[in-house]
Design a protein around this motif. Structure first.
Motif, short mmCIF file in Angstrom:
data_model
loop_
_atom_site.label_atom_id
_atom_site.label_comp_id
_atom_site.label_asym_id
_atom_site.label_seq_id
_atom_site.Cartn_x
_atom_site.Cartn_y
_atom_site.Cartn_z
N ILE A 68 1.09 -1.31 0.12
CA ILE A 68 0.17 -0.31 0.37
C ILE A 68 0.67 1.70 0.03
CG2 ILE A 68 -1.83 1.30 1.04
CD1 ILE A 68 -3.41 -1.42 2.33
N GLU A 69 2.04 1.18 0.65
CA GLU A 69 2.68 2.50 0.38
C GLU A 69 3.58 2.82 -0.51
OE1 GLU A 69 3.21 4.38 3.31
OE2 GLU A 69 0.73 3.70 4.23
N ALA A 70 3.63 1.71 -0.68
CA ALA A 70 4.15 1.24 -2.56
C ALA A 70 3.40 2.08 -3.57
CB ALA A 70 4.80 -0.05 -2.91
N GLY A 71 2.47 1.69 -3.58
CA GLY A 71 1.25 2.02 -4.13
C GLY A 71 1.11 3.33 -4.47
N VAL A 72 0.84 4.01 -2.57
CA VAL A 72 0.53 5.92 -2.81
C VAL A 72 1.99 6.40 -3.52
CG1 VAL A 72 0.52 7.54 -0.65
CG2 VAL A 72 -0.32 5.32 -0.75
N THR A 73 2.71 5.65 -3.24
CA THR A 73 4.11 6.59 -3.48
C THR A 73 3.93 6.88 -5.20
OG1 THR A 73 6.07 5.69 -1.38
CG2 THR A 73 6.84 6.55 -3.73
N GLN A 74 3.49 5.52 -5.89
CA GLN A 74 3.82 6.00 -7.83
C GLN A 74 2.20 6.96 -7.69
OE1 GLN A 74 4.64 4.47 -10.13
NE2 GLN A 74 6.37 4.17 -9.11
N ARG A 75 1.84 6.75 -6.74
CA ARG A 75 -0.03 7.13 -7.35
C ARG A 75 0.41 9.05 -6.95
NH1 ARG A 75 -6.13 6.19 -4.98
NH2 ARG A 75 -5.59 4.40 -6.60
N LEU A 76 1.52 9.38 -5.47
CA LEU A 76 1.47 10.97 -5.35
C LEU A 76 2.69 11.28 -6.38
CD1 LEU A 76 2.47 10.78 -1.51
CD2 LEU A 76 0.09 11.47 -3.07
N ALA A 77 3.75 9.77 -7.39
CA ALA A 77 4.66 10.39 -8.93
C ALA A 77 2.96 10.74 -9.68
CB ALA A 77 5.39 9.43 -8.14
N ARG A 78 2.28 10.00 -10.15
CA ARG A 78 1.90 10.65 -11.05
C ARG A 78 0.82 11.70 -10.47
NH1 ARG A 78 -1.84 6.16 -10.64
NH2 ARG A 78 -4.06 6.98 -10.47
N GLY A 79 0.36 12.22 -9.83
CA GLY A 79 0.10 13.69 -9.29
C GLY A 79 1.17 14.83 -10.20
N GLN A 80 2.73 13.84 -9.56
CA GLN A 80 2.89 15.59 -9.85
C GLN A 80 3.42 15.81 -11.42
OE1 GLN A 80 4.94 17.80 -7.46
NE2 GLN A 80 3.32 16.22 -6.34
N LEU A 81 2.65 14.52 -12.22
CA LEU A 81 3.26 14.46 -13.96
C LEU A 81 2.10 16.05 -14.42
CD1 LEU A 81 3.56 11.46 -14.68
CD2 LEU A 81 4.54 12.96 -14.66
N ILE A 82 1.18 15.93 -13.52
CA ILE A 82 0.40 17.54 -14.09
C ILE A 82 1.11 18.60 -13.94
CG2 ILE A 82 -1.62 16.08 -12.86
CD1 ILE A 82 -2.16 18.57 -10.23
N HIS A 83 1.91 19.16 -13.31
CA HIS A 83 3.37 19.94 -13.46
C HIS A 83 3.88 20.28 -14.41
CE1 HIS A 83 0.94 21.47 -9.70
NE2 HIS A 83 1.57 19.71 -9.16
N GLU A 84 3.94 18.87 -15.47
CA GLU A 84 5.04 19.14 -16.57
C GLU A 84 4.57 19.86 -17.52
OE1 GLU A 84 6.31 14.97 -17.13
OE2 GLU A 84 7.55 15.06 -15.12
#
Length: 127
Positions: free
Chosen positions: A82-98
């Motif tokens: 679950i923690e690894a999934g949260v890390t991945q999901r938050l990384a995906r969220g950062q892509l909105i700023h690219e």
């Protein structure tokens, strides 16, 4: 007849949240324009760590084989995934700023009021 790439969500959840979230992150990376409508949950790109964690625990709990398990049991049993999934999901969220990507989100008010297994989380979302 189903597609050879189709897998029921239950099977995907059993493969682990990190796997699921990584696939969605790669889809986002390969996209230039994403449109997202959500009636009952906050889109993954916009979730906080706490919200993402609660959604992943609920998902694991819903598809867990032991009907006597509580969400807390599932959170403990699958903590690392679950923690690894949260890390991945938050990384995906950062892509909105690219640069070079466009995101359109349409979120129903019901998504803000959808009850999760963690009551404090619901109160935080409404603030």
């Amino acid at each position: 007849m189903t597609s050879p790439t189709y897998r029921p969500f239950r099977d995907q959840v059993r493969s682990g949240q990190e796997f699921i979230q990584h696939r969605y992150t790669e889809l986002t990376r390969s996209s230039q324009h994403i449109r997202n409508y959500c009636a009952t949950v906050i889109p993954g790109h916009l979730q906080t760590a706490e919200y993402a964690r609660a959604r992943m625990v609920e998902s694991r709990w819903q598809y867990h084989d032991d009907p006597t398990a509580t969400p807390e049991d599932v959170a403990e049993l699958f903590h690392d995934d679950i923690e690894a999934g949260v890390t991945q999901r938050l990384a995906r969220g950062q892509l909105i700023h690219e640069e070079g990507r466009t995101f359109d989100f349409l979120i129903a008010e019901s998504a803000l009021r959808f009850v999760t297994s963690i009551r404090a989380l619901r109160a935080a979302r409404l603030q």
